[in-house]
Design a protein around this motif. Structure first.
Motif, short mmCIF file in Angstrom:
data_model
loop_
_atom_site.label_atom_id
_atom_site.label_comp_id
_atom_site.label_asym_id
_atom_site.label_seq_id
_atom_site.Cartn_x
_atom_site.Cartn_y
_atom_site.Cartn_z
N ALA A 1 44.68 34.13 -23.72
CA ALA A 1 44.77 35.56 -24.41
C ALA A 1 45.89 35.63 -25.59
O ALA A 1 45.91 36.12 -26.44
N LYS B 1 46.48 38.45 -28.28
CA LYS B 1 45.91 39.84 -27.69
C LYS B 1 47.30 40.50 -27.01
O LYS B 1 48.37 39.83 -26.63
N LYS C 1 47.40 45.50 -23.34
CA LYS C 1 46.32 46.27 -23.21
C LYS C 1 44.99 45.67 -23.08
O LYS C 1 44.26 45.96 -22.21
N GLU C 2 45.01 45.00 -24.08
CA GLU C 2 43.71 44.09 -24.47
C GLU C 2 43.37 43.22 -23.35
O GLU C 2 42.18 43.16 -22.81
N ILE C 3 44.27 42.39 -22.79
CA ILE C 3 44.26 41.64 -21.86
C ILE C 3 43.81 42.27 -20.37
O ILE C 3 42.87 41.75 -19.90
N GLY D 1 42.45 44.92 -20.18
CA GLY D 1 40.72 45.40 -20.29
C GLY D 1 39.83 44.37 -20.03
O GLY D 1 38.71 44.41 -19.55
N ASP D 2 40.26 43.10 -20.62
CA ASP D 2 39.24 42.24 -20.73
C ASP D 2 39.27 41.24 -19.33
O ASP D 2 38.13 41.02 -18.95
N GLU E 1 47.83 47.06 -16.50
CA GLU E 1 48.81 46.44 -17.53
C GLU E 1 50.12 45.92 -16.81
O GLU E 1 50.58 44.81 -17.20
#
Length: 210
Positions: free
Chosen positions: A158, A163, A166-168, A170-171, A176
């Motif tokens: 990721a 990324k 925060k995106e990681i 969520g995925d 966090e």
């Protein structure tokens, strides 16, 4: 225990032809066939040590670069791997050798050649299209990345995709804080000082060549 050959190829016709031919040539072997890296991981978790050989397509819809190989090597440390790909270039072959695969075969080769390759690998031979030496940079990266856990490898992938934490989170359905812990562990195991260096070190191996 019957050994299993795992075929990972997103082209059903190619995979099916290879599966049927291997079954006919080696009746003492079981054959499993999947279409994606995700399905391959699930199969690896189910069959475990029964998998003796993995025939892996370099270009899969849910993996980039050598990402799928690294993920499966974590799950199947005792299995042999051979790349079966339409992409046959010196750079890819050199990196594959550095990552410990036993062979690199062309999809353009006759099915008989691929099937004979199964027997050769089982006998301990190595099959490569050229005398290309293993890439020393890739050897060093493989030594370091082999220290990562499966979750850390997913986080590294990721990061290579650009990324944010925060995106990681969520995925991967993580906090966090957990992602930050993974990133810290990745930096230590890859022997780099920051995430930018981690991305630079991993990008050639976790992204598809243009």
């Amino acid at each position: 225990m019957r050994w299993t050959v795992l075929i990972v190829d997103d082209h059903p016709l190619i995979g099916q032809a290879l599966e049927l031919s291997i079954r006919a040539a080696y009746p003492h072997l079981d054959v499993a066939r999947v279409l994606s890296a995700k399905e391959a991981e699930a199969c690896a978790k189910t069959l475990g040590g029964r998998i003796k050989l993995v025939m892996l397509d370099l270009l899969l819809p849910d993996a980039t670069g050598f990402d799928a190989l690294l993920r499966l090597q974590l799950l199947l440390p005792d299995a042999d791997f051979v790349m079966v790909s339409a992409r046959i270039d010196a750079h890819s072959v050199a990196m594959a050798r550095a990552f410990g695969v036993k062979g690199y075969l062309s999809k353009a080769a006759p099915v008989e050649t691929l099937v004979n390759g199964v027997g050769a690998i089982m006998r301990g031979e190595q099959l490569f299209p050229t005398e290309t030496a293993a890439d020393p940079v890739a050897i060093d990266f493989h030594r370091r990345v082999a220290r990562l856990s499966a979750a850390q490898l997913r986080v590294l992938r990721a990061l290579a995709e650009g990324k944010l934490n925060k995106e990681i989170a969520g995925d991967m359905n993580l906090t966090e804080g957990t992602v930050k812990q993974h990133v810290s562990a990745i930096l230590k195991k890859l022997e780099v000082n920051n995430r930018s260096q981690a991305v630079l070190a991993s990008a050639p191996f976790l992204r598809n060549a243009s």
